[in-house]
Design a protein around this motif. Structure first.
Motif, PDB file in Angstrom:
ATOM      1  N   GLN A 253      -0.048  16.146 -14.050  1.00  0.00           N
ATOM      2  CA  GLN A 253       0.716  14.905 -14.143  1.00  0.00           C
ATOM      3  C   GLN A 253      -0.102  13.825 -14.864  1.00  0.00           C
ATOM      4  O   GLN A 253       0.446  13.041 -15.646  1.00  0.00           O
ATOM      5  N   GLU A 270       7.354   7.021  -8.870  1.00  0.00           N
ATOM      6  CA  GLU A 270       7.134   8.304  -8.217  1.00  0.00           C
ATOM      7  C   GLU A 270       5.913   8.237  -7.295  1.00  0.00           C
ATOM      8  O   GLU A 270       5.910   8.837  -6.216  1.00  0.00           O
ATOM      9  N   ARG A 273       6.999   6.690  -4.131  1.00  0.00           N
ATOM     10  CA  ARG A 273       7.766   7.605  -3.281  1.00  0.00           C
ATOM     11  C   ARG A 273       6.881   8.657  -2.638  1.00  0.00           C
ATOM     12  O   ARG A 273       6.930   8.875  -1.423  1.00  0.00           O
ATOM     13  N   TYR A 274       6.068   9.300  -3.460  1.00  0.00           N
ATOM     14  CA  TYR A 274       5.344  10.487  -3.019  1.00  0.00           C
ATOM     15  C   TYR A 274       4.035  10.158  -2.299  1.00  0.00           C
ATOM     16  O   TYR A 274       3.701  10.790  -1.295  1.00  0.00           O
ATOM     17  N   PHE A 324       5.616  16.566  -6.775  1.00  0.00           N
ATOM     18  CA  PHE A 324       5.175  15.319  -7.411  1.00  0.00           C
ATOM     19  C   PHE A 324       5.471  15.417  -8.900  1.00  0.00           C
ATOM     20  O   PHE A 324       4.871  16.210  -9.611  1.00  0.00           O
ATOM     21  N   ASP A 325       6.420  14.619  -9.375  1.00  0.00           N
ATOM     22  CA  ASP A 325       6.873  14.699 -10.765  1.00  0.00           C
ATOM     23  C   ASP A 325       7.067  13.276 -11.288  1.00  0.00           C
ATOM     24  O   ASP A 325       8.070  12.620 -10.989  1.00  0.00           O
ATOM     25  N   LEU A 326       6.113  12.808 -12.067  1.00  0.00           N
ATOM     26  CA  LEU A 326       6.151  11.424 -12.543  1.00  0.00           C
ATOM     27  C   LEU A 326       7.406  11.107 -13.337  1.00  0.00           C
ATOM     28  O   LEU A 326       7.920   9.985 -13.281  1.00  0.00           O
ATOM     29  N   ARG A 328      10.475  11.863 -12.987  1.00  0.00           N
ATOM     30  CA  ARG A 328      11.719  11.577 -12.284  1.00  0.00           C
ATOM     31  C   ARG A 328      11.619  10.326 -11.400  1.00  0.00           C
ATOM     32  O   ARG A 328      12.535  10.013 -10.644  1.00  0.00           O
ATOM     33  N   GLY A 329      10.520   9.614 -11.523  1.00  0.00           N
ATOM     34  CA  GLY A 329      10.329   8.435 -10.690  1.00  0.00           C
ATOM     35  C   GLY A 329      11.403   7.386 -10.902  1.00  0.00           C
ATOM     36  O   GLY A 329      11.768   7.061 -12.033  1.00  0.00           O
ATOM     37  N   HIS A 333      14.685   6.150  -5.345  1.00  0.00           N
ATOM     38  CA  HIS A 333      14.188   7.313  -4.620  1.00  0.00           C
ATOM     39  C   HIS A 333      13.314   6.947  -3.417  1.00  0.00           C
ATOM     40  O   HIS A 333      12.925   7.837  -2.667  1.00  0.00           O
TER      41      HIS A 333
END
Length: 395
Positions: A253, A270, A273-274, A324-326, A328-329, A333
């Motif tokens: 990432q 993201e 969120r994560y 963990f996918d930057l 789609r931040g 969310h």
């Protein structure tokens, strides 16, 4: 709601920072609003689904007044110096206060601070580059929000010592609410003097008027500045530290961010969120009357805990939530800044700080790497959040 599973002791045992205990997933699926027995004694309710957490945050029948009153009671001395927002905790007073402060603290003001924030980040990265043993927590995560607050409030040189001493005491207070109260008490004199001088944005706040034309009182200005100081310092510092830790644990990432495949804005969302590692106590609130959520009724006066961490891992809100996918931040969310009337007043400025810190660090140090075992970081905690004690790095 009844379940076949005995109420678990809360908070649940901590795991590797961003791997929530499996109890949260089980509860989201089977008992989203259900009782818990507290490790420190007593009982309460835990709310785990995104939609239900958002409901509690927005419902004016839930109050944090008992939490704030308890914080006041932990202060030492003949009389409390600071009420921790108790005077504005009830819905009507809180709404009135938010309408007043929104005239001063808003997205426009935060964006106006961006060039100053960027300059502060660059100065701190210069110091990081020159350090013999570079550490992101000591060199960036904690100094950044403090220096931004000093700039935002236009704190004169003779009052800066009080803020610096407070920041040191607050960081050392750990999870102790008594130590936290004492640190805030120590800051109070500096903030009162700052308000008395009425410089910069403090003067703007004092010049703001309520809907009925009544001006902001010095006492309300002091409370506002105190609340902005503690929220603006700890929240940004701990989130920045957790964000870098998450990136170190997912180097792919970091590579996407470095290559420009992902923008810094979604990356920050993201991370929000994560990269949460709550202690379990950030969302404590109490219903002032019986409240029904779904098919569960929570009696008035019971302790209610909302899990922001669990809400961010709700598959009904975001697909494959443990990934963990930057890219789609998105702000929709997560609930890291709250929701509704209690949405964090400092969120716009916090986003500016996180964006500038992350973006400028990846550009300045594209080969930044952790100098520690990322699968076993040393964690510490304040009252509400766990975060890395240190983040030694190289490049």
């Amino acid at each position: 709601m009844t379940t076949s599973r005995e109420a678990a002791t809360y908070p649940f045992p901590a795991r590797c920072p961003f791997q929530p205990h499996e109890e949260f997933a089980w509860r989201r699926a089977n008992a989203p609003v259900a009782p818990v027995t507290l490790a420190r004694g007593g009982e309460g309710w835990l709310v785990t689904r995104f939609a239900d957490v958002r409901t509690v945050l927005a419902d004016e029948r839930f109050s944090r007044r008992p939490v704030r009153d308890a914080a006041v009671g932990r202060q030492r001395g003949p009389a409390p110096a600071f009420d921790f927002g108790a005077s504005i905790a009830e819905p009507e007073q809180h709404a009135r206060w938010r309408r007043l402060t929104a005239q001063v603290f808003n997205v426009r003001q935060a964006e106006a601070m961006r060039p100053r924030v960027a300059a502060i980040v660059d100065d701190l990265l210069d110091d990081l580059a020159a350090a013999d043993h570079p550490d992101l927590m000591d060199a960036l995560a904690f100094p950044l929000p403090l220096r931004v607050l000093l700039a935002l409030f236009d704190v004169p040189d003779d009052l800066r010592g009080g803020f610096l001493e407070w920041a040191t005491a607050l960081r050392a207070s750990g999870a102790s609410m008594t130590a936290f109260a004492e640190a805030m008490n120590a800051l109070h004199a500096s903030v009162r003097e700052l308000v008395a001088r009425g410089r910069g944005i403090v003067g703007d706040l004092l010049a703001a008027k309520h809907d009925d034309g009544e001006p902001c009182s010095p006492e309300l200005a002091v409370s506002t500045m105190m609340l902005m100081t503690v929220a603006g310092y700890e929240t940004v510092a701990t989130q920045l530290g957790n964000g870098f830790l998450a990136l170190f644990q997912h180097p792919g990432q970091w590579d996407r961010l470095r290559a420009g495949e992902v923008g810094v804005e979604p990356a920050v969302e993201e991370i929000l969120r994560y990269a949460q590692a709550g202690t379990g106590f950030a969302g404590l609130t109490y219903p002032t009357s019986d409240v029904t959520i779904g098919d569960t009724t929570i009696p008035a006066g019971d302790a209610v805990f909302i899990s922001i961490d669990s809400a961010g891992r709700d598959a009904d809100q975001v697909s494959d939530p443990d990934r963990f996918d930057l890219a789609r931040g998105a702000a929709r969310h997560h609930l890291s800044f709250g929701f509704g009337a209690h949405f964090c007043m400092g969120a716009p400025l916090a986003r500016v700080e996180l964006q500038e810190a992350l973006g400028r660090t990846v550009r300045r140090f594209p080969g930044l790497r952790p100098a520690f075992a990322v699968d076993a970081p040393e964690m510490t905690a304040n009252r509400f959040t766990r975060y890395p004690r240190t983040l030694p790095v190289g490049w």
